[in-house]
Each structure stands twice: as C-alpha cells, then as structure tokens.
Design a protein around this motif. Structure first.
Motif, PDB file in Angstrom:
ATOM      1  N   ALA A 107       0.813  -1.222   0.000  1.00 28.80           N
ATOM      2  CA  ALA A 107       0.000   0.000   0.000  1.00 28.80           C
ATOM      3  C   ALA A 107       0.841   1.264   0.000  1.00 28.80           C
ATOM      4  O   ALA A 107       0.305   2.366  -0.061  1.00 28.80           O
ATOM      5  N   GLY A 108       2.159   1.135   0.062  1.00 32.05           N
ATOM      6  CA  GLY A 108       3.021   2.314   0.068  1.00 32.05           C
ATOM      7  C   GLY A 108       3.084   3.004   1.410  1.00 32.05           C
ATOM      8  O   GLY A 108       3.371   4.190   1.498  1.00 32.05           O
ATOM      9  N   ILE A 109       2.807   2.255   2.501  1.00 30.62           N
ATOM     10  CA  ILE A 109       2.818   2.826   3.841  1.00 30.62           C
ATOM     11  C   ILE A 109       4.255   2.901   4.343  1.00 30.62           C
ATOM     12  O   ILE A 109       4.987   1.902   4.318  1.00 30.62           O
ATOM     13  N   SER A 110       4.669   4.076   4.808  1.00 32.12           N
ATOM     14  CA  SER A 110       6.024   4.252   5.333  1.00 32.12           C
ATOM     15  C   SER A 110       6.151   3.593   6.699  1.00 32.12           C
ATOM     16  O   SER A 110       5.167   3.203   7.325  1.00 32.12           O
ATOM     17  N   THR A 111       7.394   3.491   7.171  1.00 35.12           N
ATOM     18  CA  THR A 111       7.629   2.891   8.483  1.00 35.12           C
ATOM     19  C   THR A 111       6.934   3.672   9.580  1.00 35.12           C
ATOM     20  O   THR A 111       6.285   3.091  10.463  1.00 35.12           O
ATOM     21  N   HIS A 165      -0.044  11.974   9.043  1.00 43.57           N
ATOM     22  CA  HIS A 165       0.102  10.566   8.696  1.00 43.57           C
ATOM     23  C   HIS A 165      -1.264   9.899   8.522  1.00 43.57           C
ATOM     24  O   HIS A 165      -1.457   9.093   7.610  1.00 43.57           O
ATOM     25  N   VAL A 166      -2.212  10.221   9.406  1.00 48.09           N
ATOM     26  CA  VAL A 166      -3.552   9.630   9.296  1.00 48.09           C
ATOM     27  C   VAL A 166      -4.196  10.045   7.980  1.00 48.09           C
ATOM     28  O   VAL A 166      -4.788   9.230   7.260  1.00 48.09           O
ATOM     29  N   SER A 167      -4.067  11.341   7.637  1.00 48.21           N
ATOM     30  CA  SER A 167      -4.639  11.834   6.377  1.00 48.21           C
ATOM     31  C   SER A 167      -4.012  11.117   5.190  1.00 48.21           C
ATOM     32  O   SER A 167      -4.706  10.720   4.242  1.00 48.21           O
ATOM     33  N   SER A 168      -2.698  10.927   5.225  1.00 46.83           N
ATOM     34  CA  SER A 168      -2.002  10.245   4.144  1.00 46.83           C
ATOM     35  C   SER A 168      -2.494   8.807   3.985  1.00 46.83           C
ATOM     36  O   SER A 168      -2.751   8.339   2.877  1.00 46.83           O
ATOM     37  N   MET A 169      -2.671   8.123   5.105  1.00 49.62           N
ATOM     38  CA  MET A 169      -3.108   6.720   5.026  1.00 49.62           C
ATOM     39  C   MET A 169      -4.552   6.605   4.578  1.00 49.62           C
ATOM     40  O   MET A 169      -4.929   5.634   3.917  1.00 49.62           O
ATOM     41  N   LEU A 170      -5.383   7.572   4.920  1.00 50.84           N
ATOM     42  CA  LEU A 170      -6.766   7.561   4.433  1.00 50.84           C
ATOM     43  C   LEU A 170      -6.781   7.574   2.907  1.00 50.84           C
ATOM     44  O   LEU A 170      -7.592   6.885   2.272  1.00 50.84           O
ATOM     45  N   ARG A 171      -5.857   8.370   2.325  1.00 50.98           N
ATOM     46  CA  ARG A 171      -5.783   8.428   0.864  1.00 50.98           C
ATOM     47  C   ARG A 171      -5.187   7.142   0.286  1.00 50.98           C
ATOM     48  O   ARG A 171      -5.727   6.556  -0.645  1.00 50.98           O
ATOM     49  N   LYS A 172      -4.064   6.706   0.845  1.00 52.11           N
ATOM     50  CA  LYS A 172      -3.372   5.543   0.298  1.00 52.11           C
ATOM     51  C   LYS A 172      -4.207   4.267   0.388  1.00 52.11           C
ATOM     52  O   LYS A 172      -4.162   3.413  -0.498  1.00 52.11           O
ATOM     53  N   LEU A 173      -4.952   4.140   1.465  1.00 53.99           N
ATOM     54  CA  LEU A 173      -5.704   2.913   1.696  1.00 53.99           C
ATOM     55  C   LEU A 173      -7.159   3.047   1.287  1.00 53.99           C
ATOM     56  O   LEU A 173      -7.950   2.123   1.477  1.00 53.99           O
ATOM     57  N   ALA A 217      -9.508   4.552   2.677  1.00 53.16           N
ATOM     58  CA  ALA A 217     -10.349   4.278   3.847  1.00 53.16           C
ATOM     59  C   ALA A 217     -11.301   5.447   4.072  1.00 53.16           C
ATOM     60  O   ALA A 217     -10.905   6.607   3.954  1.00 53.16           O
ATOM     61  N   PRO A 218     -12.550   5.173   4.427  1.00 49.50           N
ATOM     62  CA  PRO A 218     -13.518   6.264   4.596  1.00 49.50           C
ATOM     63  C   PRO A 218     -13.301   7.087   5.854  1.00 49.50           C
ATOM     64  O   PRO A 218     -13.646   8.263   5.894  1.00 49.50           O
ATOM     65  N   ASP A 219     -12.764   6.474   6.908  1.00 51.16           N
ATOM     66  CA  ASP A 219     -12.615   7.217   8.156  1.00 51.16           C
ATOM     67  C   ASP A 219     -11.575   6.532   9.045  1.00 51.16           C
ATOM     68  O   ASP A 219     -10.994   5.501   8.707  1.00 51.16           O
ATOM     69  N   ARG A 220     -11.377   7.140  10.207  1.00 50.30           N
ATOM     70  CA  ARG A 220     -10.373   6.676  11.161  1.00 50.30           C
ATOM     71  C   ARG A 220     -10.705   5.271  11.687  1.00 50.30           C
ATOM     72  O   ARG A 220      -9.813   4.451  11.895  1.00 50.30           O
ATOM     73  N   ARG A 221     -12.000   5.016  11.887  1.00 52.58           N
ATOM     74  CA  ARG A 221     -12.395   3.712  12.400  1.00 52.58           C
ATOM     75  C   ARG A 221     -11.995   2.601  11.428  1.00 52.58           C
ATOM     76  O   ARG A 221     -11.567   1.523  11.828  1.00 52.58           O
ATOM     77  N   ALA A 222     -12.143   2.857  10.138  1.00 53.44           N
ATOM     78  CA  ALA A 222     -11.759   1.866   9.144  1.00 53.44           C
ATOM     79  C   ALA A 222     -10.258   1.596   9.194  1.00 53.44           C
ATOM     80  O   ALA A 222      -9.806   0.453   9.035  1.00 53.44           O
ATOM     81  N   LEU A 223      -9.456   2.649   9.406  1.00 53.83           N
ATOM     82  CA  LEU A 223      -8.011   2.453   9.547  1.00 53.83           C
ATOM     83  C   LEU A 223      -7.696   1.570  10.753  1.00 53.83           C
ATOM     84  O   LEU A 223      -6.839   0.679  10.681  1.00 53.83           O
ATOM     85  N   ALA A 224      -8.374   1.829  11.872  1.00 51.86           N
ATOM     86  CA  ALA A 224      -8.128   1.037  13.077  1.00 51.86           C
ATOM     87  C   ALA A 224      -8.467  -0.428  12.843  1.00 51.86           C
ATOM     88  O   ALA A 224      -7.727  -1.331  13.250  1.00 51.86           O
ATOM     89  N   GLN A 225      -9.572  -0.699  12.153  1.00 50.57           N
ATOM     90  CA  GLN A 225      -9.942  -2.077  11.867  1.00 50.57           C
ATOM     91  C   GLN A 225      -8.928  -2.740  10.942  1.00 50.57           C
ATOM     92  O   GLN A 225      -8.575  -3.915  11.093  1.00 50.57           O
ATOM     93  N   LEU A 226      -8.452  -1.971   9.965  1.00 50.83           N
ATOM     94  CA  LEU A 226      -7.451  -2.504   9.045  1.00 50.83           C
ATOM     95  C   LEU A 226      -6.169  -2.844   9.802  1.00 50.83           C
ATOM     96  O   LEU A 226      -5.517  -3.864   9.522  1.00 50.83           O
ATOM     97  N   ALA A 227      -5.786  -2.011  10.759  1.00 47.04           N
ATOM     98  CA  ALA A 227      -4.589  -2.284  11.566  1.00 47.04           C
ATOM     99  C   ALA A 227      -4.739  -3.598  12.322  1.00 47.04           C
ATOM    100  O   ALA A 227      -3.806  -4.400  12.403  1.00 47.04           O
TER     101      ALA A 227
END
Length: 922
Positions: free
Chosen positions: A6-10, A42-50, A52-62
C-alpha cells in the motif's frame, strides 16, 4: 494487501498500529514523541493511500493486518507472563466457557490462589472471540474508588475529554466494541468497580468483563466463578505438585522422582495456594525439602485456629509469616516498609522512604518477595498485592505505619516540587516521570487527609497533585484535587485560591455549572473572613460566567440570580482594583441581557471594563474585558474592531504563565481570533490561530473544538484536502464528547457541508447538514453562516436566483449573534448573487456594500468581480482572480477564471480539479 504494497512508510505503519489500539492522536504523539499535527498528517495520508472512509476503518485494518501477521491472532493488551502457566486444565476450560457465554464473569477466590494467572491465560485463550481487543487493567495501585474509570481509560488508551467525565468517555469509546476487559484485584476498590461496571456494561452491550476479586462484585450482569486452590488429588502428580516442580527446576533445584511424595505433602500443607507453593519452591535451594517441611509445620501449627484471619486467608498468612520469618531482621523491616508503595518504585525512592539499599532489595527479589523490571530510569521494584497488604499490617502492628507514611509523604512532596520545576512540563519524559509516581501520590494523600498531624502537608500535596494533573491533561482529577485542597486548609485565603483554580479547570472542562458553583463558594469563603473586596470579585466573576460561558451550562441559574450577585458585588467592591474590574466585566454581561440595553451605553461599559482591567495589572482580567469589548463591537457591526480586539487578546496572553485560568482564556481567545479573522477576510491569520488552537494540549482529546476554526478557514479557502483530512477527527471527537451543542461546532460542520457541496457529493453534504441540525443550535443563531455557505454552493452550481433569494433578509434585521462575523461575507455574496441573477438594483447593492467591507480583501474582490461581470470587463474579472489568490482564497480564484470564460475557463476547471472540487457552472 500489505503495508508495503500500500506504500505505507515505516512511521505511518507505527501510527497505524497504534490506531489499531484505539489510541487518540495525542496519545499516539506522546508514544512516538512526535507532534499531534504530524500524527494527523500521517492519518490523512493513510486515508488516501488505503482508500479508507474514516479513522475507524483504519483502526480495523490495523487489527486485521496485525492478525494476519501473527497467523490470525488478536492483538492483546495483556502483560506477558514471566513464568509458564501450569495445570488447571479443567478450570481454565470452564472459565473460558463462562467468559464466552456471559457478559460479566467474576473469578472469585482467596488471595494468592492464582486468580490473576488463570485470568490471563483464559484471556489469551478466548482472544479470537473478541476482534476489537483484549485489555488488562491492574487495580492494585488504586486506593481511590473514584479512579477506577481513569485507570480503565489509561489501559484502553482513552484520554479525558472536555465537557464530560472520564467514566463517560470510556463508556462511549467501548460502546460498539466486541472486546474483553480483564479487571484484576477488584476487591480493594469494590465500591468503585461495582457502579462503574454497571454503567459500563449497560452502555457497551458488546463488551465482556472478566474480573478477579476476593468477593463477588454484586452487579446485575455478574456470573460468579469460584477459583479453588490448585488440585491436590492424585498425590504426587497433582496440579499443585506440578507447579512446585516447575518452579523448583526454574531456580536450579530439580526434584528427584522419589521425592515427589514429600513435595505433595508440602503442597497439602500449603492448601494448594499457588503463591505459597511458588514461594516455597523458591526457598528450596536454601532449605531443602526437609527444611521446608519443618518450617512449614511449625508456622502452620502456630497460626491454626487463631483469630488473625478467616479460613479463606489463613493459608496465605501462614505462608507469608513463615516466608518472612526466614529473612534477617533488616530485610524483614525493609519488606514491611516498602509495602507503602502501590506502584513500581526505584532504589532511590525505597531508600528515602524505607531506608533501603540495593543489596537489600536484591535479597528480597531473590526470595521472590519482590519483582524487578528494567526501566529507562533504572530498575523498578514491585511487591505483590498480598505481600504489600501483609507488610502494611505488620507496620501497623509495630506502630511504624504512620512514621513510614510520613516519610513517603515528604518524598512525594519533594518529587512534586521537582516535577513542578521541570523546564519542559508535559513533555514525554515529564509525563513518564509523573505517571511513575502519581499512584503513590494519590495513595499517600488518601492517608494524609485522615492524619490530623499532617493536614498542612496534605493540603500542599493536594495542590501540587492538582497542578501536576492539569499539566498532564488530567483535568477532571485536577478539579477534584483543587476542591480537595480547599477542604483541607483552615486558611480561608488558601481555600479561596484553590476554589478559584478549581473553577478555572471546570471552565476548561466546559462545565459552566461547576464554574458558577465554585466561584460562589470562593466568594462565601472570602465573606467568612470579612474580605469584602474578595467577596465582590468572586461574586462578580460568578455572575460574568453565566454570560461569558453560557453555552457550557447544563442548566443556567434562575433568571435574575446573576444580576442579584452583581448587585451585591457592586456594594462590596469599594475601590479595590481587582474587584472593580470584575464588577465592570459582569456589568457588560448583565447589561446585555436587560431590556433597556442600548449600543452606546454597552460600548461605554465595555471600554470602562477594559480600562479598569488594564489598571488592575491582571492580564487575564484584561483579556476577559477585551472579550466583552469584542462582543459589543460585533454587535455594533464593526467587524474590523472585533478582529483587532480578539488579536489583542491573543498577543496579551502569549507570555502569560500556564495556569488553568490562563489556559481557559487562551482557548477562548484563539477561537474568537480565528473566527473574527475570517470575518475580515484574513484567512492566513484565521488558519494561524486555528492551528494554534488545534495544537493546545488542553484540546488534545477534543478534536471537534480543536479543529473547528481550522475547518472554517480551510473551507472558505477551498482547501478541500485539509477539510476532508480533519473532518473525520471532528466528527469522531464530537460523538465521543456526547454531542455537545455549541454554535462554534455548528459553524464548522456547516463549512464541511459546503465543501462537500462544492465537490458535488450531495450525500456527504446532507450528512453534514444533519450534523448541523443535531447540534441543535437555534435557527436564528445560524441564519447568517448557513445562508452564506448555501449561497456559495448555489452560485458554484450556477443557481444565482436561488442564491439571491436565500440572502434576501437584511443583515440589520438578523440577530447580532447570527450575523456576528459574517456581515462582510453576507453582503459580498448577496451583491454578487444580485449581479449574476440580473437583479435591477445589483449595482446599488454593490455600491452599498463597498464602504462596509472596505479593507476586507476577499469581500472586496467579490464586489469587484460582480461589477466587472456586469460591465463585461474581462480584464477586471482577471484582476479579481489575482486579488483572490493574493488573499489566499484559491477556490474563488479558480471560480473567477471559470467566470472569465474562454481559455481562462479551462484553467479554472483544472484549478478546481486540483483542489478536489467539482466543475463550476458559469
């Protein structure tokens, strides 16, 4: 997909993992030693890269990625066991079945029986059944029942939020999670655990709680699961024997097969109590099996049938008595003295409080009476709960307890003083230092308040802990401690000072009712010693609170009550500068609520309040008076003067030392400076103040209020990316706050809706307009900005007639609080709508608006563009585009190019696309 794919940095991966633990941005920032703003980026960047519709979706993906990386295991918030779990197969399976079947299970048994180890093993077994997480909460350090919710919050990773208590915050955070919470050692704070659990389980229907306790908790959902001692059946192959053999081998003394019967006899003598067995096995290298048998028999015979303990505890006490009897007198004394520590402690702390030496602590650790854990600041030691309780009893029996507690109190005061003098209070290392000692401060304060000889020190520690808690952003505890300090001192002046601090913290928490109550209590304290000036100051401040912070009251005082307080304050103030300034400020608020109020008199009163506050030399009083002046200037329609007064407040407060009262004023000043800068078209300043507001530590857990002014500035500039990145935090934080209703939040939500309208996303726009409605702001108070935002969207869509109809009301006919800072925008957008819709008086409207908005570069550019379009003068239209760009309004610059037509229109469409906005209809 993996993080790499997904191009996620360290660093982004680190942030994502902590999102999976449901940590707030502030807590992630503290964990990684980066700024909150960097986390948001970083959260904004990952929302675009992944996508994801919102922060909750990122947490579930993690969680899902973490699970996949471990072969499907759930991420556990459980302490790693330092020894293997032995035996109890049937009890382990039975408890696991109970946990997966019932909402709340209490594993009940005597101390030392092994409840904690069994609960941890079961939690690991059932973790896959709880996809939203498993958390372990150790209640051993807690001596105050009111701190149960805060301890759970710390374990779960939830921070306190303004406008609500920490218990409510935890319940909201866990409301929709299928998770397991393990609460360990509930018996010592059962009065706090029971009501908290009852509310938690009612508010979080998917949550399961496994509690360990010596007695049932008596809550509605409880399923009691008794935990017996380890099995003694089967003689030399019982669970108890297996545990002894495992621990004996671990200390280098394996037991021969022919000696197992003797081991079984020892285990029977210890009644199968796990802790006793482990301690006995640890003595094996020194005493051998024969020595263990002899000492055990003697000690048990002495204790059997005595009145020192009930049947449940008799075995543990026996074990502790004979275990401690094996120590030399100095080590025995040391073990008793360090029992006053409820949290892990250092060698230095143990030396100051208990006279410890490194060698002494090492010997106790070798005897398994202490556990030692490496930590950044050096080795930290901890006693088990049963041993700590035993030590306290021995200290009390010997008459030493009060003396050792007094030494601990002096140590806590010294530590508090050191923390207060730290040059970087609130930073990561400071936070760690405070967290390491906070539980001991709370515990010793709990003792000191009951010790008549230490009342003065108790007051000093309560004030110190209040100051430190505020710096740590534990503002609920800070208010509690200030109020506690006020009750501990016999000095009315000191009590009044503590009450005023408590009132300021209540303001920071958006608890207007508490502010009012506490300022009134401070006034009564001053009255008790005949301090008329002090009484007047606090009465007037209480009255002013009703008007300055009316939106933070759950229920406003009865009509006329604030006026009555002011009347009394006027009689008592005399010529005292501080009291006179407070009275003048209150007069501004009370006067604005009276029927006979008129603008010239209001201006006069506000200017007098500013003069008196300036004369008093108190920058906070000066800021509050400038706030009143800005309100009157806004009422008068002087938007530029309003912005100037608000900026003056920010400048005035820039170098004021950080106190609760200063934090409250600074938060209010930054919010109003940002909004009033919008009013005069200075979007750069609005964004600057908005960023400062967002980055205030006080607002770390209030993402809705913290981002509200920044959302407004970015929306009007057309910065859709910034709005989309921040609006998720806004909405999540607003939901966690319990849905506070404030005009500030409604304005921000309406601005987000406007951006979605400009993007052509009507579904999202409708959702955010629904948020505006949920905020329940009176229609007359949102008429100004609602009309401006909706008209901008209509003009973008080429519906000028509808836009003009929406802005038909004259600003002077609207509530001054509705038109507030929106007067320039309203007039400029209305004049443009008149021009584009072909209204016959369009030129008159443009001419009438010019002198009012003169100096507002964005509003003036609106008028210039409208007039150029009427004249069909493309060069002036392009000049307006340049003016918008210079003013930082990228959206209006792009739309102007579209209106210019020809090749310029193509450039405008491309510019809108770069902003993430839909094409505009000419």
């Amino acid at each position: 997909m993996t993080a790499v794919q997904a191009g996620i940095s360290t660093r982004e991966a680190e942030v994502l993992a902590l999102l999976g633990e449901h940590l707030s941005n502030a807590e992630i920032a503290a964990r990684l030693f980066i700024s909150v703003r960097t986390v948001e980026t970083h959260v904004s960047s990952m929302l675009r890269k992944l996508d994801a519709p919102d922060r909750r979706a990122l947490a579930q993906l993690a969680v899902e990625w973490g699970r996949a990386a471990r072969g499907g295991d759930v991420t556990l918030g459980l302490p790693a066991p330092v020894t293997s779990f032995v035996g109890r197969a049937q009890e382990r399976a039975a408890l696991a079945a109970a946990v997966t079947t019932h909402r709340q299970v209490s594993a009940v048994g005597p101390g030392g029986v092994g409840k904690t180890r069994l609960a941890l093993a079961v939690a690991g077994d059932v973790a896959p059944e709880f996809p939203d997480g498993v958390w372990f909460v150790d209640l051993v350090p807690i001596t105050d029942a009111a701190m149960v919710g805060a301890t759970v919050a710390a374990a779960v990773g939830v921070g306190e939020q303004q406008g609500r208590g920490i218990d409510d915050t935890v319940i909201s955070a866990l409301a929709d999670r299928r998770a397991l919470l393990v609460l360990d050692n509930c018996e010592q704070v059962r009065d706090g655990v029971a009501p908290f659990l009852e509310r938690l389980l009612a508010g979080a229907p998917k949550l399961t709680v496994l509690a360990t306790s010596r007695a049932r908790l008596m809550v509605p959902f409880e399923r009691v699961h008794p935990i017996p001692p380890m099995s003694l059946t089967g003689d030399d192959d019982s669970d108890a024997v297996a545990l002894f053999l495992d621990r004996a081998a671990a200390v280098g003394s394996p037991v021969a097969a022919e000696q197992r019967e003797q081991v079984a006899e020892i285990c029977r003598g210890l009644d199968g109590v796990a802790l006793a067995i482990e301690l006995a096995a640890a003595r094996l290298p020194m005493l051998g099996l024969d020595g263990l048998s002899g000492v055990l028999a003697d000690q048990l015979r002495v204790l059997t049938g005595g009145a020192r303990a009930d049947d449940r505890h008799r075995s543990v006490r026996a074990m502790l008595d004979w275990s401690v009897a094996l120590l030399d007198p100095a080590d025995r004394t040391l073990l008793h003295r360090i029992a006053v520590f409820v949290a892990p402690f250092t060698v230095d702390a143990a030396a100051q409080v208990g006279g410890a030496t490194m060698d002494g602590l090492a010997r106790l650790t070798e005897q398994s009476l202490l556990s030692a854990t490496p930590a950044p600041g050096g080795m930290r030691y901890r006693t088990l709960a049963t041993i700590r309780q035993y030590g306290l009893e021995q200290l009390a029996a010997s008459g030493e307890l009060d003396g050792v507690r007094a030494e601990q109190l002096r140590w806590c005061l010294a530590i508090a003083a050191g923390l207060a003098q730290d040059p970087k209070p609130g930073a990561g290392p400071w936070r760690a230092r405070f967290d390491d000692v906070a539980d001991d401060m709370r515990a010793v304060l709990g003792w000191a308040v009951t010790a008549a000889d230490h009342r003065a020190d108790a007051y000093a520690l309560a004030v110190a802990l209040a100051n430190l808690a505020f710096t740590r952003n534990l503002i609920g505890e800070a208010q509690q401690r200030y109020e506690q300090a006020a009750a501990l001192t016999d000095d009315p002046y000191a009590a009044g000072a503590a009450l005023r601090q408590a009132a300021a913290v209540a303001g920071c928490r958006m608890r207007g009712d508490d502010m009012y109550r506490l300022y009134y209590a401070a006034a009564e304290t001053a009255r008790s010693v005949g301090d008329d000036a002090g009484t007047a100051r606090d009465l007037a401040t209480a009255a002013a609170t009703v008007y300055r912070f009316s939106g933070t009251f759950a229920e406003l005082p009865p009509a006329g009550e604030a006026a009555a307080l002011l009347a009394e304050a006027q009689e008592l103030a005399g010529d005292d500068p501080a009291a006179s300034a407070a009275v003048a400020l209150a007069e501004c608020g009370v006067f604005s609520d009276t029927a006979e109020a008129d603008l010239p008199e209001a201006v006069k009163r506000a200017e007098r309040a500013v003069d008196l506050a300036r004369t008093s030399g108190d920058p906070l009083a000066h800021s509050a008076a400038l706030d009143a002046l800005a309100a009157v200037q806004c009422w008068a329609g002087d938007t530029f003067a309003t912005a100037a007064s608000s900026r003056q407040r920010v400048d005035l407060l820039a170098k004021v030392p950080a106190t609760p009262a200063a934090a409250l004023e600074r938060t209010n000043a930054l919010s109003e400076a940002a909004e009033s800068s919008v009013g005069v078209g200075d979007l750069a300043a609005a964004r600057r103040w908005g960023e400062q507001l967002r980055d205030l530590p006080l607002l770390a857990e209030r993402g809705d209020f913290a981002t509200s002014r920044l959302l407004l500035a970015d929306a009007l500039a057309g910065n859709a990316e910034g709005v989309l990145a921040a609006c998720g935090r806004f909405r999540d934080a607003w939901g966690l706050s319990g849905g506070l209703h404030t005009p500030t939040l409604a304005t921000a939500a309406a601005a987000v809706a406007m951006i979605h309208g400009l993007r052509g996303d009507e579904t999202a726009r409708a959702e955010w307009l629904g948020v505006v409605d949920e905020l329940d702001v009176a229609p007359e108070l949102k008429a100004g900005y609602n009309a401006v935002f909706d008209a901008i969207v209509l003009l973008h869509e080429g519906r000028a007639d509808e836009a003009f109809a929406l802005l038909a009301t004259e600003p002077d006919e609207m509530s001054e609080w509705a038109i507030w800072v929106w007067r320039h925008w309203y007039l400029a957008v209305r004049a443009e709508a008149a021009a584009l819709s072909g209204q016959p008086d369009a030129r008159d409207q443009i001419a009438a608006a010019r002198p009012i908005v003169a100096g507002n570069s964005i509003a003036s550019a609106h008028l210039d563009r409208a007039e150029a379009l009427l004249d069909n003068d493309s060069s002036r239209v392009l000049a307006a585009a340049a003016a918008f760009e210079a003013a930082g309004s990228r959206y209006q610059r792009a739309r102007t190019l579209v209106l210019a037509g020809g090749d310029h229109a193509k450039q405008g469409v491309a510019a809108l696309a770069d902003l993430g906005l839909a094409p505009s209809t000419p």
